[in-house]
Motif scaffolding. Structure first.
Motif: not given
Ligand code: PGA
Length: 233
Positions: A33, A36-37, A39-40
């Protein structure tokens, strides 16, 4: 890379892991994360048997577990998963070396529940060596087993990856049992022919490529059981 990032900038990822893996998977998710900001992630934590049913329902992007038996599943190994036998640090067996399994017949064992991969692997190991592993107590979590072993209720068999803190603090000891550690691996698992989302595919690639660098997990040497690894010593 930027395109790839944009492609799932709001991606959702559902990962289901064997409960033993919750000791390291959050660190993997954090590293992913970070890169890759937005992403939940939803992380489900359960035992091996429930994971297998989730997988047959194709109910998540990826699972992390011990080797699955199912031919319908694809399993990518990405890291070793040694199982060790633990005792309280003042237990008399901590002073012995290459302890044969038959010496352990009268020891009380606190084991995980049926359906746990850790439990299954430990039972198979004893069977293969002509011994039977019977639990005196059954506990559904590695955490509870560690507490119980520390409190003197019996011996336990757990993944080394659940023991980082207790070994560093000297609260538990790894016994030098002949044939131990039980050697296993962690696998990323998905149904055959799975159609991945971009974020799912990216997490798969990321873990296979980088997990071992990101996760600095305890080694047997650090756990004080080097001779257990080397046959004949
Ligand atoms: P578990 O995990 O013992 O928590 O089920 C290990 C495995 O999947 O093999």
């Amino acid at each position: 890379v930027l395109d790839e990032l944009k492609g799932f900038s709001r991606g959702r990822l559902t990962i289901a892991v064997a409960s033993t893996a919750n000791y390291f998977v959050p660190r993997l998710i954090a590293a992913f994360c970070h890169r890759h900001s937005n992403v939940s992630v939803t992380l489900e934590v359960t035992n091996r048997e429930s994971l297998l049913s989730l997988l047959s329902a194709n109910a998540m992007d990826l699972a992390i577990m011990g080797q699955p038996p199912d031919k319908e599943l694809v399993a990518h190994p990405f890291m070793e998963n040694p199982l060790v036998m633990i005792a309280p640090p003042d237990h008399p067996l901590t002073r012995e070396h290459s302890i044969p399994l038959e010496r352990l017949r009268s020891e009380p064992f606190i084991l995980r529940e049926p359906g746990s991969g850790t439990r299954g692997a430990a039972e198979r190991f004893f069977e293969q060596h002509g011994e039977q592993l019977l639990p005196t107590q059954v506990m559904h979590s590695s955490e509870a087993i560690k507490q119980a072993v520390e409190a003197g209720l019996g011996l336990g068999i757990l993944s080394l990856h659940t023991l980082e803190m207790e070994l560093a603090l000297g609260r538990l000891a790894v016994l030098d049992v002949a044939g131990f550690p039980i050697r296993r691996h962690w696998y990323l698992v998905h149904p055959q022919g799975k159609r991945f989302s971009r974020v799912g595919q990216a997490f798969l690639d990321f873990t296979l490529r980088e997990a071992s660098g990101i996760l600095r997990l305890p080694t047997l040497e650090a756990a004080g059981a080097p001779s257990a690894q080397v046959p004949g010593t």
